[in-house]
Motif scaffolding. Structure first.
Motif: not given
Length: 121
Positions: A90-109
């Motif tokens: 796909s060539t579509r761009p991404l709009v990403l919204s992240l409203g998180l309590k935890d910004h750790s690498p484990g949460t992101m994974k």
């Protein structure tokens, strides 16, 4: 009501490190929208896209539209997702919204894994 909604979408909830996490993935004609929240609102909004260039290797651009600009894991999450979108053709761009309590690498994974398992691209 969901069957009448004009945009292809998926929504689901899961527990990530003890936090209820709601995820909505939408496929528009010109963008993908992924909203992830643990706080009940949108949070930081990022825009990610693949840049075509002369080089054989693609480059990716991630920009914070609104929100925390000093959180490298948020940008890393957006980059991983746009790379996955691109690798699926796909060539579509991404709009990403992240409203998180935890910004750790484990949460992101875990977020990346959940979105890729339920992707619309």
């Amino acid at each position: 009501m969901a069957a009448q909604f004009p945009v292809a979408h998926k929504s689901f909830s899961l527990d990530i490190k003890g936090n209820k996490t709601d995820i909505v993935i939408c496929k528009y004609d010109d963008n993908f929208l992924v909203m992830v929240t643990q706080i009940g609102c949108m949070g930081t909004i990022l825009h990610a896209r693949k840049e075509e260039g002369v080089s054989t290797e693609p480059t990716f651009h991630v920009a914070v539209i609104f929100g925390k600009r000093d959180e490298p894991f948020l940008a890393a999450c957006a980059r991983q997702l746009i790379e996955n979108i691109s690798s699926c053709g796909s060539t579509r761009p991404l709009v990403l919204s992240l409203g998180l309590k935890d910004h750790s690498p484990g949460t992101m994974k875990e977020i990346i894994y959940a979105v890729m398992e339920n992707r619309l691209w």
